[in-house]
Design a protein around this motif. Structure first.
Motif, PDB file in Angstrom:
ATOM      1  N   THR A 127       0.904  -1.311   0.191  1.00 26.69           N
ATOM      2  CA  THR A 127      -0.011   0.069   0.120  1.00 26.69           C
ATOM      3  C   THR A 127       0.865   1.139  -0.047  1.00 26.69           C
ATOM      4  O   THR A 127       0.349   2.404  -0.488  1.00 26.69           O
ATOM      5  N   THR A 128       2.213   1.087   0.192  1.00 30.63           N
ATOM      6  CA  THR A 128       3.070   2.316   0.283  1.00 30.63           C
ATOM      7  C   THR A 128       3.574   2.420  -0.753  1.00 30.63           C
ATOM      8  O   THR A 128       4.525   3.441  -1.158  1.00 30.63           O
ATOM      9  N   GLY A 129       3.479   1.594  -1.893  1.00 27.88           N
ATOM     10  CA  GLY A 129       4.093   1.449  -3.048  1.00 27.88           C
ATOM     11  C   GLY A 129       5.447   0.750  -3.146  1.00 27.88           C
ATOM     12  O   GLY A 129       6.057   0.734  -4.423  1.00 27.88           O
ATOM     13  N   GLU A 130       5.837   0.156  -2.158  1.00 25.66           N
ATOM     14  CA  GLU A 130       7.087  -0.834  -2.317  1.00 25.66           C
ATOM     15  C   GLU A 130       6.591  -1.960  -3.200  1.00 25.66           C
ATOM     16  O   GLU A 130       5.826  -2.903  -3.044  1.00 25.66           O
ATOM     17  N   VAL A 131       7.896  -2.422  -4.159  1.00 28.86           N
ATOM     18  CA  VAL A 131       7.616  -3.312  -4.904  1.00 28.86           C
ATOM     19  C   VAL A 131       8.488  -4.498  -4.664  1.00 28.86           C
ATOM     20  O   VAL A 131       9.640  -4.540  -4.173  1.00 28.86           O
ATOM     21  N   THR A 132       8.061  -5.608  -4.352  1.00 36.40           N
ATOM     22  CA  THR A 132       8.637  -6.924  -4.173  1.00 36.40           C
ATOM     23  C   THR A 132       8.557  -7.989  -5.469  1.00 36.40           C
ATOM     24  O   THR A 132       7.605  -8.235  -5.641  1.00 36.40           O
ATOM     25  N   LEU A 133       9.747  -8.188  -5.879  1.00 32.11           N
ATOM     26  CA  LEU A 133       9.592  -9.069  -6.925  1.00 32.11           C
ATOM     27  C   LEU A 133      10.091 -10.392  -6.688  1.00 32.11           C
ATOM     28  O   LEU A 133      10.571 -10.684  -5.958  1.00 32.11           O
ATOM     29  N   GLY A 134       9.288 -11.375  -7.340  1.00 33.13           N
ATOM     30  CA  GLY A 134       9.340 -12.883  -7.316  1.00 33.13           C
ATOM     31  C   GLY A 134      10.765 -13.315  -7.911  1.00 33.13           C
ATOM     32  O   GLY A 134      11.666 -12.483  -8.529  1.00 33.13           O
ATOM     33  N   PRO A 149      14.479 -13.804 -19.614  1.00 35.49           N
ATOM     34  CA  PRO A 149      13.970 -12.722 -18.840  1.00 35.49           C
ATOM     35  C   PRO A 149      12.412 -12.827 -18.820  1.00 35.49           C
ATOM     36  O   PRO A 149      11.755 -13.104 -19.859  1.00 35.49           O
ATOM     37  N   ILE A 150      11.893 -11.938 -17.897  1.00 33.51           N
ATOM     38  CA  ILE A 150      10.370 -12.208 -17.698  1.00 33.51           C
ATOM     39  C   ILE A 150      10.040 -10.434 -17.489  1.00 33.51           C
ATOM     40  O   ILE A 150      10.858  -9.810 -16.885  1.00 33.51           O
ATOM     41  N   GLY A 165      -6.318   6.803  -6.658  1.00 33.40           N
ATOM     42  CA  GLY A 165      -7.700   7.521  -6.883  1.00 33.40           C
ATOM     43  C   GLY A 165      -7.898   7.773  -8.327  1.00 33.40           C
ATOM     44  O   GLY A 165      -8.530   6.951  -8.929  1.00 33.40           O
ATOM     45  N   VAL A 166      -7.322   8.909  -8.818  1.00 32.21           N
ATOM     46  CA  VAL A 166      -7.599   9.469 -10.167  1.00 32.21           C
ATOM     47  C   VAL A 166      -6.623   9.509 -11.060  1.00 32.21           C
ATOM     48  O   VAL A 166      -6.559   9.519 -12.322  1.00 32.21           O
ATOM     49  N   CYS A 167      -5.353   9.038 -10.462  1.00 33.31           N
ATOM     50  CA  CYS A 167      -4.242   8.987 -11.305  1.00 33.31           C
ATOM     51  C   CYS A 167      -3.725   7.386 -11.417  1.00 33.31           C
ATOM     52  O   CYS A 167      -3.773   6.657 -10.538  1.00 33.31           O
ATOM     53  N   ALA A 168      -3.091   7.093 -12.641  1.00 31.26           N
ATOM     54  CA  ALA A 168      -2.610   5.804 -12.862  1.00 31.26           C
ATOM     55  C   ALA A 168      -1.189   5.863 -13.595  1.00 31.26           C
ATOM     56  O   ALA A 168      -1.084   6.656 -14.447  1.00 31.26           O
ATOM     57  N   ASP A 169      -0.343   5.137 -13.286  1.00 34.37           N
ATOM     58  CA  ASP A 169       0.875   4.852 -13.974  1.00 34.37           C
ATOM     59  C   ASP A 169       1.365   3.311 -14.198  1.00 34.37           C
ATOM     60  O   ASP A 169       1.160   2.599 -13.264  1.00 34.37           O
ATOM     61  N   THR A 170       1.943   2.930 -15.239  1.00 30.23           N
ATOM     62  CA  THR A 170       2.327   1.810 -15.664  1.00 30.23           C
ATOM     63  C   THR A 170       3.777   1.750 -15.677  1.00 30.23           C
ATOM     64  O   THR A 170       4.362   2.443 -16.486  1.00 30.23           O
ATOM     65  N   VAL A 171       4.454   0.859 -14.933  1.00 35.06           N
ATOM     66  CA  VAL A 171       5.982   0.684 -15.199  1.00 35.06           C
ATOM     67  C   VAL A 171       6.159  -0.675 -15.633  1.00 35.06           C
ATOM     68  O   VAL A 171       5.686  -1.743 -15.101  1.00 35.06           O
ATOM     69  N   LEU A 172       6.882  -1.039 -16.667  1.00 33.63           N
ATOM     70  CA  LEU A 172       7.348  -2.344 -17.165  1.00 33.63           C
ATOM     71  C   LEU A 172       8.684  -2.764 -16.319  1.00 33.63           C
ATOM     72  O   LEU A 172       9.828  -1.949 -16.250  1.00 33.63           O
ATOM     73  N   VAL A 173       8.797  -3.905 -15.549  1.00 31.06           N
ATOM     74  CA  VAL A 173       9.874  -4.426 -14.839  1.00 31.06           C
ATOM     75  C   VAL A 173      10.378  -5.729 -15.377  1.00 31.06           C
ATOM     76  O   VAL A 173       9.508  -6.670 -15.915  1.00 31.06           O
ATOM     77  N   SER A 174      11.603  -5.862 -15.771  1.00 35.94           N
ATOM     78  CA  SER A 174      12.074  -7.142 -16.525  1.00 35.94           C
ATOM     79  C   SER A 174      12.910  -7.799 -15.365  1.00 35.94           C
ATOM     80  O   SER A 174      13.724  -7.145 -14.575  1.00 35.94           O
ATOM     81  N   THR A 175      12.774  -9.043 -15.103  1.00 36.75           N
ATOM     82  CA  THR A 175      13.497  -9.845 -14.094  1.00 36.75           C
ATOM     83  C   THR A 175      14.224 -10.936 -14.972  1.00 36.75           C
ATOM     84  O   THR A 175      13.669 -11.840 -15.591  1.00 36.75           O
ATOM     85  N   LEU A 176      15.686 -10.885 -14.603  1.00 34.79           N
ATOM     86  CA  LEU A 176      16.533 -11.752 -15.209  1.00 34.79           C
ATOM     87  C   LEU A 176      16.534 -13.155 -14.646  1.00 34.79           C
ATOM     88  O   LEU A 176      16.240 -13.204 -13.501  1.00 34.79           O
TER      89      LEU A 176
END
Length: 95
Positions: free
Chosen positions: A8-15, A22-23, A32-43
């Protein structure tokens, strides 16, 4: 997916990527009203081997330089980086 979680604080934990390639996956943040998308690649996790002497080490043995394949990693004992490896620094029966 590889089990990526966003708190909920925006911290990302990758598997862990256990595949051979790569994935890349989208992580969508919304507030609420804003959205953003980030592409993350994991080796993928490399298969690691230890080159050099193997077998048992005794406290009186000489320190040796550890070499891993592929190159670029670190060796540690109890969280302390150790190169060269000195068996005298460990207690009896440690390994």
């Amino acid at each position: 997916t590889i089990g990526t979680m966003v708190s909920t604080t925006g911290e990302v934990t990758l598997g862990v990527n256990t595949t051979a390639a790569p994935i890349t996956e989208p992580i969508i943040f919304t507030t609420g009203v804003c959205a953003d998308t980030v592409l993350v690649s994991t080796l993928p996790v490399p298969a690691v081997t230890l080159a050099g002497p193997g077998g048992e080490f005794c406290a009186g043995d000489q320190a040796i330089t550890l070499t891993g394949v592929p190159a670029g990693g670190t060796f540690s004992v109890d969280g302390v980086s150790t190169t060269p490896f000195d068996p005298a620094t460990l207690g009896a029966g440690y390994l």
